[in-house]
Design an enzyme around this catalytic site. Structure first.
Site, PDB file in Angstrom:
ATOM      1  N   TRP A  42      -0.379  -2.611   8.513  1.00 28.04           N
ATOM      2  CA  TRP A  42      -0.973  -2.364   7.186  1.00 28.04           C
ATOM      3  C   TRP A  42      -0.792  -0.879   6.894  1.00 28.04           C
ATOM      4  O   TRP A  42      -1.045  -0.041   7.762  1.00 28.04           O
ATOM      5  CB  TRP A  42      -2.450  -2.751   7.191  1.00 28.04           C
ATOM      6  CG  TRP A  42      -2.674  -4.195   7.507  1.00 28.04           C
ATOM      7  CD1 TRP A  42      -3.028  -4.726   8.717  1.00 28.04           C
ATOM      8  CD2 TRP A  42      -2.524  -5.303   6.606  1.00 28.04           C
ATOM      9  NE1 TRP A  42      -3.123  -6.088   8.619  1.00 28.04           N
ATOM     10  CE2 TRP A  42      -2.816  -6.476   7.334  1.00 28.04           C
ATOM     11  CE3 TRP A  42      -2.182  -5.415   5.263  1.00 28.04           C
ATOM     12  CZ2 TRP A  42      -2.777  -7.745   6.773  1.00 28.04           C
ATOM     13  CZ3 TRP A  42      -2.145  -6.671   4.689  1.00 28.04           C
ATOM     14  CH2 TRP A  42      -2.438  -7.820   5.437  1.00 28.04           C
ATOM     15  N   THR A  43      -0.385  -0.555   5.682  1.00 30.48           N
ATOM     16  CA  THR A  43       0.171   0.793   5.498  1.00 30.48           C
ATOM     17  C   THR A  43      -0.653   1.738   4.615  1.00 30.48           C
ATOM     18  O   THR A  43      -0.118   2.722   4.131  1.00 30.48           O
ATOM     19  CB  THR A  43       1.596   0.677   4.927  1.00 30.48           C
ATOM     20  OG1 THR A  43       1.543  -0.055   3.695  1.00 30.48           O
ATOM     21  CG2 THR A  43       2.521  -0.023   5.901  1.00 30.48           C
TER      22      THR A  43
ATOM     23  N   ARG B 136       0.847  -1.202   0.000  1.00 30.24           N
ATOM     24  CA  ARG B 136       0.000   0.000   0.000  1.00 30.24           C
ATOM     25  C   ARG B 136       0.880   1.249   0.000  1.00 30.24           C
ATOM     26  O   ARG B 136       0.614   2.217  -0.686  1.00 30.24           O
ATOM     27  CB  ARG B 136      -0.924  -0.004   1.209  1.00 30.24           C
ATOM     28  CG  ARG B 136      -2.238  -0.737   1.001  1.00 30.24           C
ATOM     29  CD  ARG B 136      -2.094  -2.151   0.463  1.00 30.24           C
ATOM     30  NE  ARG B 136      -3.357  -2.856   0.388  1.00 30.24           N
ATOM     31  CZ  ARG B 136      -3.864  -3.595   1.380  1.00 30.24           C
ATOM     32  NH1 ARG B 136      -3.177  -3.766   2.505  1.00 30.24           N
ATOM     33  NH2 ARG B 136      -5.028  -4.182   1.241  1.00 30.24           N
TER      34      ARG B 136
ATOM     35  N   ASP C 101      -0.011  -6.836  -2.983  1.00 29.59           N
ATOM     36  CA  ASP C 101      -1.380  -6.460  -2.627  1.00 29.59           C
ATOM     37  C   ASP C 101      -1.856  -5.459  -3.657  1.00 29.59           C
ATOM     38  O   ASP C 101      -1.146  -5.185  -4.643  1.00 29.59           O
ATOM     39  CB  ASP C 101      -1.446  -5.894  -1.197  1.00 29.59           C
ATOM     40  CG  ASP C 101      -2.785  -6.186  -0.538  1.00 29.59           C
ATOM     41  OD1 ASP C 101      -3.818  -5.843  -1.148  1.00 29.59           O
ATOM     42  OD2 ASP C 101      -2.819  -6.754   0.563  1.00 29.59           O
TER      43      ASP C 101
ATOM     44  N   ASP D 196      -2.435  -0.549  12.460  1.00 27.40           N
ATOM     45  CA  ASP D 196      -2.951   0.559  11.641  1.00 27.40           C
ATOM     46  C   ASP D 196      -4.193   1.190  12.269  1.00 27.40           C
ATOM     47  O   ASP D 196      -4.721   2.159  11.750  1.00 27.40           O
ATOM     48  CB  ASP D 196      -3.248   0.103  10.201  1.00 27.40           C
ATOM     49  CG  ASP D 196      -4.200  -1.082  10.135  1.00 27.40           C
ATOM     50  OD1 ASP D 196      -4.372  -1.779  11.156  1.00 27.40           O
ATOM     51  OD2 ASP D 196      -4.758  -1.317   9.045  1.00 27.40           O
TER      52      ASP D 196
ATOM     53  N   HIS E 182      -6.679  -9.519  -3.867  1.00 29.90           N
ATOM     54  CA  HIS E 182      -5.671  -8.475  -3.625  1.00 29.90           C
ATOM     55  C   HIS E 182      -4.557  -8.522  -4.678  1.00 29.90           C
ATOM     56  O   HIS E 182      -3.410  -8.225  -4.376  1.00 29.90           O
ATOM     57  CB  HIS E 182      -5.050  -8.629  -2.219  1.00 29.90           C
ATOM     58  CG  HIS E 182      -6.007  -8.324  -1.117  1.00 29.90           C
ATOM     59  ND1 HIS E 182      -6.272  -7.053  -0.672  1.00 29.90           N
ATOM     60  CD2 HIS E 182      -6.788  -9.144  -0.363  1.00 29.90           C
ATOM     61  CE1 HIS E 182      -7.161  -7.085   0.307  1.00 29.90           C
ATOM     62  NE2 HIS E 182      -7.498  -8.346   0.515  1.00 29.90           N
TER      63      HIS E 182
ATOM     64  N   ASP F 270      -7.179 -14.038   1.882  1.00 29.53           N
ATOM     65  CA  ASP F 270      -8.177 -13.204   2.553  1.00 29.53           C
ATOM     66  C   ASP F 270      -9.023 -12.412   1.553  1.00 29.53           C
ATOM     67  O   ASP F 270      -8.578 -12.085   0.463  1.00 29.53           O
ATOM     68  CB  ASP F 270      -7.497 -12.217   3.517  1.00 29.53           C
ATOM     69  CG  ASP F 270      -6.478 -11.329   2.814  1.00 29.53           C
ATOM     70  OD1 ASP F 270      -5.719 -11.859   1.968  1.00 29.53           O
ATOM     71  OD2 ASP F 270      -6.440 -10.114   3.080  1.00 29.53           O
ATOM     72  N   GLU F 271     -10.236 -12.158   1.979  1.00 28.41           N
ATOM     73  CA  GLU F 271     -11.119 -11.140   1.401  1.00 28.41           C
ATOM     74  C   GLU F 271     -11.404 -11.285  -0.092  1.00 28.41           C
ATOM     75  O   GLU F 271     -11.570 -10.279  -0.778  1.00 28.41           O
ATOM     76  CB  GLU F 271     -10.545  -9.747   1.682  1.00 28.41           C
ATOM     77  CG  GLU F 271     -10.502  -9.446   3.159  1.00 28.41           C
ATOM     78  CD  GLU F 271      -9.932  -8.069   3.487  1.00 28.41           C
ATOM     79  OE1 GLU F 271     -10.360  -7.502   4.497  1.00 28.41           O
ATOM     80  OE2 GLU F 271      -9.070  -7.559   2.751  1.00 28.41           O
TER      81      GLU F 271
ATOM     82  N   TYR G   8      -3.724  -5.110  15.277  1.00 28.06           N
ATOM     83  CA  TYR G   8      -3.327  -4.400  14.053  1.00 28.06           C
ATOM     84  C   TYR G   8      -2.814  -3.004  14.440  1.00 28.06           C
ATOM     85  O   TYR G   8      -3.495  -2.259  15.135  1.00 28.06           O
ATOM     86  CB  TYR G   8      -4.511  -4.263  13.099  1.00 28.06           C
ATOM     87  CG  TYR G   8      -4.715  -5.428  12.154  1.00 28.06           C
ATOM     88  CD1 TYR G   8      -4.068  -6.648  12.336  1.00 28.06           C
ATOM     89  CD2 TYR G   8      -5.563  -5.307  11.050  1.00 28.06           C
ATOM     90  CE1 TYR G   8      -4.267  -7.703  11.456  1.00 28.06           C
ATOM     91  CE2 TYR G   8      -5.762  -6.356  10.170  1.00 28.06           C
ATOM     92  CZ  TYR G   8      -5.116  -7.552  10.378  1.00 28.06           C
ATOM     93  OH  TYR G   8      -5.323  -8.592   9.503  1.00 28.06           O
TER      94      TYR G   8
HETATM   95  C1  ACM Z   1      -6.469  -8.798   6.322  1.00 27.76           C
HETATM   96  O1  ACM Z   1      -6.515  -7.936   7.211  1.00 27.76           O
HETATM   97  N1  ACM Z   1      -7.212  -8.667   5.223  1.00 27.76           N
HETATM   98  C2  ACM Z   1      -5.643  -9.975   6.445  1.00 27.76           C
END
Ligand code: ACM
Ligand code: ZN
Length: 595
Positions: free
Chosen positions: A449-450, A121, A150, A378, A228, A283-284, A376
């Site tokens: 996470w940035t 990011r 990502d 962030d 991602h 993920d996601e 986390y």
């Molecule tokens: C994540 O926070 N999507 C691993």
């Protein structure tokens, strides 16, 4: 048994033995057992290091014994890692006075002690990555989870797929929200005016891996599948269902070329990273394009799949096979629990709260606890209205420190769940780890996470000192965890971080003000500060009373409180209404975006 000697470098040579102290030493993470003696070992004293494999029964693979008397310093361990950790401890008890006389026996609680950095990011180069690795090694972390790919950019050179970096590692705008608001999140070549991004060459990666290994840190690469992956499709659009870039960030699980890509890319990655654990994301995935894709639909029919989740499981199984063929172990975010075919060596990263970790442990898999709502980095660490934009909710350092890594009773799981859900959750409504499965929690991890960490300064501000709380949860025995002791040590560690050039958060959060229905309690996270408060609605100042101990709440009162060092206000203000008979805890909204 091997012996080695080296000399401790002290800040200045004269040993000041007078004024000897038996005050507790400040070590983070707190060792298993510490016996402090009186006085200091003097400057220039040699350290005798003894490597003795037969100590592994007592100390495990990473433990150590450290004995400092006025005349001698001895470190013993079964492995080089143990001796390295003894050195880290030694550096923390060395000051201008000498090395504190002390006898320490130490070993970690968890084999996996992780920190994570998202370099997609926002891109952080080799120097900054190594600076964070070096700092993390002081606190005995042993796993660096390197989030290399990502939707913000592809960050690792892959020779067989050169367009990954040529077309997917620079974007047209640095600012995260600005770029997203453009509609199409456009990537570009490095020479485009205004291009932002970068990537690690293979030599960079080799250097980082070796740098970390010197500090007994294993580097776990993460290459994201199936989601991602937007930057991949700029150069290789045939790998997504639509066959065109900028429509989906997800690979087509039904396309055989995707597995050629996975095999080749992971092959090159495995050449660079000796890590047994390789992280494949998972993920996601939103799966929208899979629904309309003829190839995906045909695969579902052929395999008798009943949901899009089955397609994801299909891909995860193929990835696991590729890794296994190469003698590696798959790691993935907690969505991989949908796969029924996971083998017990699999690592499951529980990021959507603690449940994924609980289920993984109970299934006999390796659980890594990294609940986003708690660990986390962030998320906001102080009152959001005064901080630069961060992600979602609120995780001050005390909340992180309150996490219970092995929720093996309903009460422990409920305590975590209350932090996750930001409300009091009862022990009768939670899942928990069966006692016989508790050892399946391999460890914990803090994630950076940035999206909203655009530069070195802000990355460090969000990571430190919170990473120290995570280090202590990862290393220290549960009976040795004490928020009061930990916070008392923090100012000295913050000074050390600053001296090493880190931009550190300075514990300026507004005081915690809570009420159990009858008594009001207040606490500053800064142990050097006093909390001053008012009950008449006025702003607290240097003349307001200092909070000394819990006091009764009468009726309904407005408490305004702030932290002061001497006359100087060093925190923001907390302003809460408390009511007799009503419990008010320090819970904060799970989602918070200041306007
Ligand atoms: C994540 O926070 N999507 C691993
Ligand atoms: Zn498809």
């Amino acid at each position: 048994m091997t012996f080695k000697r080296y000399t401790v470098l002290l800040l200045f040579a004269a040993a000041l033995l007078e004024g000897c102290t038996s005050a507790p030493v400040k070590i983070i993470p707190e060792p298993l057992s510490v016996k402090t003696g009186r006085g200091y070992c003097t400057a220039g004293t040699e350290v005798e290091e003894i490597l003795s494999p037969e100590l592994s029964g007592r100390l495990g693979e990473e433990g150590y014994l450290l004995d400092v008397s006025r005349k001698a310093i001895t470190a013993k361990a079964a492995t080089e890692a143990g001796l390295f950790y003894a050195r880290q401890t030694l550096s923390q008890i060395t000051s201008e006075k000498g090395v504190r006389c002390v006898r320490i026996e130490d070993r970690p609680r968890f084999p996996y002690r992780g920190f994570h950095m998202d370099v997609s990011r926002h891109f952080f180069g080799k120097e900054e990555v190594e600076k964070v690795i070096d700092e993390a090694s002081r606190y005995k972390f042993n796993q660096f989870h390197f989030h290399l790919t990502d939707n913000g950019g592809w960050r690792i050179q892959i020779d067989s797929y050169p367009l990954l970096t040529e077309m997917g590692s620079y974007r047209v705008m640095k600012d995260w929200d600005g770029w997203w608001k453009m509609g199409k999140r456009l990537f570009c070549s490095a020479d485009t005016p205004g291009a932002y991004g970068g990537y690690f060459t293979k030599d960079d990666i080799r250097e980082i891996v070796a740098y970390a290994a010197d500090r007994h840190i294993n580097v776990i690469p993460e290459i994201e599948f199936p989601a991602h992956s937007d930057p991949v499709f700029v150069g290789y659009p045939e790998l997504c269902c639509d066959g065109k870039p900028y429509l989906s960030g997800e690979f087509c699980p039904a396309n055989p070329a995707v597995y050629d890509f996975a095999r080749t890319v992971l092959g090159e990655v495995m050449e660079l990273f000796p890590s047994r654990i390789i992280h494949i994301g998972a993920d996601e995935a939103r799966k929208h394009s899979w629904k309309k894709c003829p190839a995906c639909q045909a695969l579902m029919k052929k395999e008798g799949m009943t949901s899009l989740d089955d397609l994801q499981c299909f891909m995860v199984s193929r990835l696991s096979e590729i890794l296994k063929e190469n003698g590696r172990t798959m790691a993935g975010w907690d969505e991989i629990l949908k796969n029924e075919d996971l083998t017990p060596d699999t690592y499951v990263y529980s990021y959507r709260g603690e449940k994924g970790g609980i289920r993984a442990a109970n299934r006999g898999l390796n659980a890594i606890m990294t609940p986003g709502e708690i660990l986390y980095m962030d998320w906001y660490q102080a009152s959001p209205e005064y901080e630069k934009k961060a992600m979602y909710g609120y995780s001050p350092i005390k909340k992180m420190y309150s996490f219970i890594p092995v929720p093996d009773t309903p009460e422990k799981a409920a305590s975590n769940e209350s932090l996750v859900e930001a409300r009091k959750v009862g022990a009768d409504s939670v899942e928990f780890i069966l006692p016989e499965c508790a050892a399946n929690v391999a460890g914990i991890e803090g994630c950076a996470w940035t999206e909203y960490m655009p530069n070195r300064e802000h990355l460090e501000y969000m990571m430190f000192p919170r990473l120290l709380a995570i280090a202590e949860l990862a290393w220290s025995a549960p009976q040795n965890l004490s928020w009061e002791r930990f916070r008392t040590s923090l100012p000295a560690f913050i000074d050390g971080l600053r001296a090493r050039g880190f931009n550190v958060y300075d514990l300026h959060n507004a005081p915690e003000v809570t009420c159990d229905g009858s008594l009001i309690r207040m606490e500053s996270e800064n142990p050097l500060a006093a909390v001053r408060y008012t009950l008449d609605g006025s702003a607290p100042d240097a003349a307001s009373p200092i909070y000394e101990k819990p006091f009764p709440v009468k009726g309904r009162v407005t408490v305004r409180a702030a932290s002061f060092i001497g006359p100087e206000k060093v925190s923001h203000e907390r302003n809460v209404v408390l009511e007799e008979g009503t419990e008010t805890l320090d819970y904060y909204p799970l989602t918070y975006y200041p306007s």
